[in-house]
Motif scaffolding. Structure first.
Motif, mmCIF file in Angstrom:
data_model
loop_
_atom_site.group_PDB
_atom_site.id
_atom_site.type_symbol
_atom_site.label_atom_id
_atom_site.label_comp_id
_atom_site.label_asym_id
_atom_site.label_seq_id
_atom_site.Cartn_x
_atom_site.Cartn_y
_atom_site.Cartn_z
ATOM 1 N N ILE A 1 0.951 -1.326 0.143
ATOM 2 C CA ILE A 1 -0.012 -0.067 0.035
ATOM 3 C C ILE A 1 0.905 1.280 0.017
ATOM 4 O O ILE A 1 1.628 1.289 0.906
ATOM 5 N N THR B 1 -1.437 6.358 -1.792
ATOM 6 C CA THR B 1 -2.701 5.826 -1.079
ATOM 7 C C THR B 1 -2.992 5.851 0.499
ATOM 8 O O THR B 1 -4.115 6.551 0.939
ATOM 9 N N TYR C 1 -7.694 0.807 -2.524
ATOM 10 C CA TYR C 1 -6.844 0.309 -3.521
ATOM 11 C C TYR C 1 -6.839 0.635 -4.907
ATOM 12 O O TYR C 1 -5.659 0.247 -5.371
ATOM 13 N N ASP D 1 -3.447 1.977 -6.420
ATOM 14 C CA ASP D 1 -2.261 1.309 -6.521
ATOM 15 C C ASP D 1 -2.712 0.143 -7.370
ATOM 16 O O ASP D 1 -1.848 -0.558 -8.132
ATOM 17 N N TYR E 1 -4.760 -6.830 -4.474
ATOM 18 C CA TYR E 1 -4.582 -6.115 -3.315
ATOM 19 C C TYR E 1 -4.741 -6.822 -2.029
ATOM 20 O O TYR E 1 -3.960 -7.070 -1.136
#
Ligand code: MN
Length: 198
Positions: free
Chosen positions: A18, A22, A166, A169, A177
């Motif tokens: 992560i 984010t 998520y 990313d 994720y």
């Protein structure tokens, strides 16, 4: 007044699973906005000096209190989510949690598969959870701001599957994720602490 609890680590601590990008939006904008909204909503009401847990318990399932519930529960859920993660986490737990995963959930490999499938299959926004109920571990999911607390369940770990958790990313790849969080970030020490509360 409700306050935004500090993140338990730096905003780049979970990178690259992560990213700091984010985490800074998720904590600094989303989580903070729930706190700001709740403070505006409780002004002049009986909930002005209540605990978060009391607001959640007394507003759950009441359509006329949905704003209070949604913001209070989302503050609680996000604070619990940050603690459910740590750099260098994930993989197999040890101790009592591991023994209960063996006896209640068919072992770690089954847990890993079922915890991922549960979180991936939550339709729309929500949360995947490992909880304790009636002395046993269970894997459950909740929609939107819903919390296991109001269903007599003690949460051990959670994963946020709202897209804001998520999308920067992983875009639409929720499963990537979820699997990365399970394998690299789950904080089993936090799960073990919560087991003592159940
Ligand atoms: Mn979130």
């Amino acid at each position: 007044m409700f306050t935004l609890p500090p993140l338990p680590y730096a905003d780049n601590a979970l990178d690259p699973v992560i990213t700091a990008n984010t985490l800074s939006f998720h904590y600094g904008k989303h989580h903070k906005t729930y706190v700001d909204n709740l403070n505006n909503l409780v002004k002049g009401t009986e909930y002005e000096s209540a605990t978060l847990e009391k607001v959640i318990a007394e507003t759950a399932g009441k359509p006329d209190k949905a704003g209070l519930f949604n913001n209070a529960a989302q503050i609680w859920n996000h604070t619990f989510y940050w603690k459910s993660l740590r750099a260098g986490g994930g993989g197999k737990p040890a101790g009592r949690v591991a023994a209960m995963i063996d006896s209640d959930l068919g072992g770690y490999d089954n847990f890993r598969k079922d915890f991922a499938a549960n979180a991936v299959s939550q339709f729309g926004s929500g949360w995947g959870w490992l909880v304790q109920e009636g002395g046993k571990l269970k894997i459950v999911k909740t929609g939107n701001a819903e919390v296991p607390l109001t269903k007599g369940q003690t949460p051990l770990l959670t994963i946020d599957v709202w897209e804001h958790a998520y999308y920067l990313d992983y875009q639409n790849r929720r499963a990537d994720y979820v699997n990365a969080v399970i394998d690299k970030l789950l904080n089993w020490d936090f799960a073990a602490e919560n087991l003592g509360r159940g």
